[in-house]
Scaffold this motif. Structure first.
Motif, PDB file in Angstrom:
ATOM      1  N   GLY A 138       0.821  -1.198   0.000  1.00  0.00           N
ATOM      2  CA  GLY A 138       0.000   0.000   0.000  1.00  0.00           C
ATOM      3  C   GLY A 138       0.856   1.249   0.000  1.00  0.00           C
ATOM      4  N   ALA A 139       0.210   2.361  -0.251  1.00  0.00           N
ATOM      5  CA  ALA A 139       0.924   3.622  -0.397  1.00  0.00           C
ATOM      6  C   ALA A 139       0.780   4.539   0.814  1.00  0.00           C
ATOM      7  N   ALA A 140       0.147   4.062   1.866  1.00  0.00           N
ATOM      8  CA  ALA A 140      -0.061   4.912   3.048  1.00  0.00           C
ATOM      9  C   ALA A 140       1.284   5.290   3.668  1.00  0.00           C
ATOM     10  N   VAL A 141       1.418   6.556   4.026  1.00  0.00           N
ATOM     11  CA  VAL A 141       2.624   7.055   4.670  1.00  0.00           C
ATOM     12  C   VAL A 141       2.213   7.831   5.912  1.00  0.00           C
ATOM     13  N   ILE A 142       2.856   7.522   7.018  1.00  0.00           N
ATOM     14  CA  ILE A 142       2.602   8.268   8.250  1.00  0.00           C
ATOM     15  C   ILE A 142       3.434   9.544   8.183  1.00  0.00           C
ATOM     16  N   THR A 143       2.771  10.686   8.309  1.00  0.00           N
ATOM     17  CA  THR A 143       3.467  11.962   8.233  1.00  0.00           C
ATOM     18  C   THR A 143       3.246  12.764   9.508  1.00  0.00           C
TER      19      THR A 143
ATOM     20  N   VAL B 189       8.796  15.930  19.577  1.00  0.00           N
ATOM     21  CA  VAL B 189       9.503  14.660  19.470  1.00  0.00           C
ATOM     22  C   VAL B 189       8.746  13.589  20.251  1.00  0.00           C
ATOM     23  N   GLN B 190       8.161  13.964  21.394  1.00  0.00           N
ATOM     24  CA  GLN B 190       7.387  12.991  22.176  1.00  0.00           C
ATOM     25  C   GLN B 190       6.242  12.418  21.343  1.00  0.00           C
ATOM     26  N   SER B 191       5.533  13.277  20.618  1.00  0.00           N
ATOM     27  CA  SER B 191       4.421  12.769  19.799  1.00  0.00           C
ATOM     28  C   SER B 191       4.933  11.918  18.644  1.00  0.00           C
ATOM     29  N   ILE B 192       6.112  12.250  18.118  1.00  0.00           N
ATOM     30  CA  ILE B 192       6.692  11.455  17.039  1.00  0.00           C
ATOM     31  C   ILE B 192       7.091  10.077  17.551  1.00  0.00           C
ATOM     32  N   VAL B 193       7.722  10.029  18.722  1.00  0.00           N
ATOM     33  CA  VAL B 193       8.099   8.745  19.318  1.00  0.00           C
ATOM     34  C   VAL B 193       6.854   7.901  19.568  1.00  0.00           C
ATOM     35  N   ASP B 194       5.795   8.523  20.068  1.00  0.00           N
ATOM     36  CA  ASP B 194       4.535   7.804  20.277  1.00  0.00           C
ATOM     37  C   ASP B 194       3.987   7.262  18.958  1.00  0.00           C
TER      38      ASP B 194
ATOM     39  N   VAL C 174       9.168   8.642  10.066  1.00  0.00           N
ATOM     40  CA  VAL C 174       8.003   9.380   9.586  1.00  0.00           C
ATOM     41  C   VAL C 174       8.494  10.495   8.667  1.00  0.00           C
ATOM     42  N   VAL C 175       7.693  10.820   7.683  1.00  0.00           N
ATOM     43  CA  VAL C 175       8.015  11.914   6.779  1.00  0.00           C
ATOM     44  C   VAL C 175       7.423  13.194   7.365  1.00  0.00           C
ATOM     45  N   VAL C 176       8.230  14.248   7.352  1.00  0.00           N
ATOM     46  CA  VAL C 176       7.780  15.549   7.824  1.00  0.00           C
ATOM     47  C   VAL C 176       7.321  16.336   6.598  1.00  0.00           C
ATOM     48  N   VAL C 177       6.064  16.775   6.621  1.00  0.00           N
ATOM     49  CA  VAL C 177       5.511  17.526   5.493  1.00  0.00           C
ATOM     50  C   VAL C 177       5.094  18.920   5.939  1.00  0.00           C
ATOM     51  N   ASP C 178       5.200  19.862   5.007  1.00  0.00           N
ATOM     52  CA  ASP C 178       4.770  21.226   5.306  1.00  0.00           C
ATOM     53  C   ASP C 178       3.269  21.367   5.065  1.00  0.00           C
ATOM     54  N   GLU C 179       2.768  22.577   5.193  1.00  0.00           N
ATOM     55  CA  GLU C 179       1.321  22.814   5.053  1.00  0.00           C
ATOM     56  C   GLU C 179       0.796  22.438   3.675  1.00  0.00           C
TER      57      GLU C 179
ATOM     58  N   VAL D 152      17.538   9.297  18.492  1.00  0.00           N
ATOM     59  CA  VAL D 152      18.665   8.916  19.353  1.00  0.00           C
ATOM     60  C   VAL D 152      19.741   9.993  19.320  1.00  0.00           C
ATOM     61  N   ARG D 153      20.046  10.515  18.153  1.00  0.00           N
ATOM     62  CA  ARG D 153      21.057  11.590  18.053  1.00  0.00           C
ATOM     63  C   ARG D 153      20.631  12.818  18.851  1.00  0.00           C
ATOM     64  N   ALA D 154      19.339  13.143  18.803  1.00  0.00           N
ATOM     65  CA  ALA D 154      18.841  14.302  19.551  1.00  0.00           C
ATOM     66  C   ALA D 154      18.922  14.067  21.053  1.00  0.00           C
ATOM     67  N   MET D 155      18.807  12.818  21.471  1.00  0.00           N
ATOM     68  CA  MET D 155      18.869  12.480  22.894  1.00  0.00           C
ATOM     69  C   MET D 155      20.276  12.668  23.463  1.00  0.00           C
ATOM     70  N   ALA D 156      21.285  12.520  22.622  1.00  0.00           N
ATOM     71  CA  ALA D 156      22.669  12.633  23.085  1.00  0.00           C
ATOM     72  C   ALA D 156      22.908  14.029  23.645  1.00  0.00           C
ATOM     73  N   GLY D 157      23.233  14.095  24.916  1.00  0.00           N
ATOM     74  CA  GLY D 157      23.519  15.364  25.573  1.00  0.00           C
ATOM     75  C   GLY D 157      22.303  16.149  26.028  1.00  0.00           C
ATOM     76  N   ASP D 158      21.100  15.683  25.684  1.00  0.00           N
ATOM     77  CA  ASP D 158      19.893  16.415  26.071  1.00  0.00           C
ATOM     78  C   ASP D 158      18.732  15.457  26.290  1.00  0.00           C
ATOM     79  N   LEU D 159      18.984  14.391  27.010  1.00  0.00           N
ATOM     80  CA  LEU D 159      17.959  13.367  27.217  1.00  0.00           C
ATOM     81  C   LEU D 159      16.688  13.936  27.827  1.00  0.00           C
ATOM     82  N   ALA D 160      16.827  14.780  28.820  1.00  0.00           N
ATOM     83  CA  ALA D 160      15.650  15.323  29.516  1.00  0.00           C
ATOM     84  C   ALA D 160      14.842  16.273  28.644  1.00  0.00           C
ATOM     85  N   GLY D 161      15.500  17.028  27.783  1.00  0.00           N
ATOM     86  CA  GLY D 161      14.791  18.048  27.018  1.00  0.00           C
ATOM     87  C   GLY D 161      14.344  17.643  25.637  1.00  0.00           C
ATOM     88  N   VAL D 162      14.755  16.465  25.163  1.00  0.00           N
ATOM     89  CA  VAL D 162      14.480  16.100  23.780  1.00  0.00           C
ATOM     90  C   VAL D 162      12.996  15.914  23.489  1.00  0.00           C
ATOM     91  N   ALA D 163      12.231  15.435  24.437  1.00  0.00           N
ATOM     92  CA  ALA D 163      10.810  15.151  24.185  1.00  0.00           C
ATOM     93  C   ALA D 163      10.017  16.402  23.825  1.00  0.00           C
TER      94      ALA D 163
END
Length: 144
Positions: free
Chosen positions: A11-16, A23-28, A38-43, A57-68
């Motif tokens: 199928g062609a469905a894509v989660i965007t 980031v918390q909602s993306i992880v969820d 997930v693909v990030v799309v503009d308006e 994971v890269r964003a978590m490096a050095g900022d685990l508490a604030g990444v979400a």
């Protein structure tokens, strides 16, 4: 045509997501859909970037508490490698290997038309090898 074949099967469905999504909602979303990117799309629906598990994971490096509370726009990969429905299995393997990525958004006529993962490519490769083995067995059986 491997991409077109994969999209016909899965199928062609894509989660965007949107650039402002947390980031918390993306992880969820990744966990809920059991996907790795997930693909990030503009308006306008155009591809603005991609967020993979690796980006999180890269964003978590050095900022685990604030990444979400950061956003997709903060952590997304903006140089998105894409493929087309006409691309072959070899094209996909080359793109994924050279770019060291596991997900390729599919673009057709300038629009997001699907997503292909390394798992899809492996599945296609196995199907191809099994079909070739069956053909070889039939040929050998008919030659005897």
């Amino acid at each position: 045509m491997a991409v077109a074949h994969i999209l016909r099967q899965k199928g062609a469905a894509v989660i965007t997501v949107r650039p402002a999504d947390s980031v918390q909602s993306i992880v969820d979303t990744l966990a809920r859909h059991r996907i790795g990117a997930v693909v990030v799309v503009d308006e306008a629906g155009a591809i603005a970037g991609i967020v993979s598990e690796r980006d999180v994971v890269r964003a978590m490096a050095g900022d685990l508490a604030g990444v979400a509370s950061r956003t997709a726009g903060d952590i997304m990969t903006t140089k998105v490698v894409t493929c087309t429905p006409a691309d072959s299995e070899a094209d996909l393997m080359q793109m994924m290997t050279e770019s060291r990525i596991r997900h390729l958004p599919v673009v057709a006529n300038g629009r997001l038309a699907g997503m292909v993962s390394i798992g899809d490519v492996v599945k296609l490769r196995i199907e191809t090898m099994e079909a070739e083995a069956d053909q070889m067995k039939s040929y050998i059986a008919s030659a005897g």
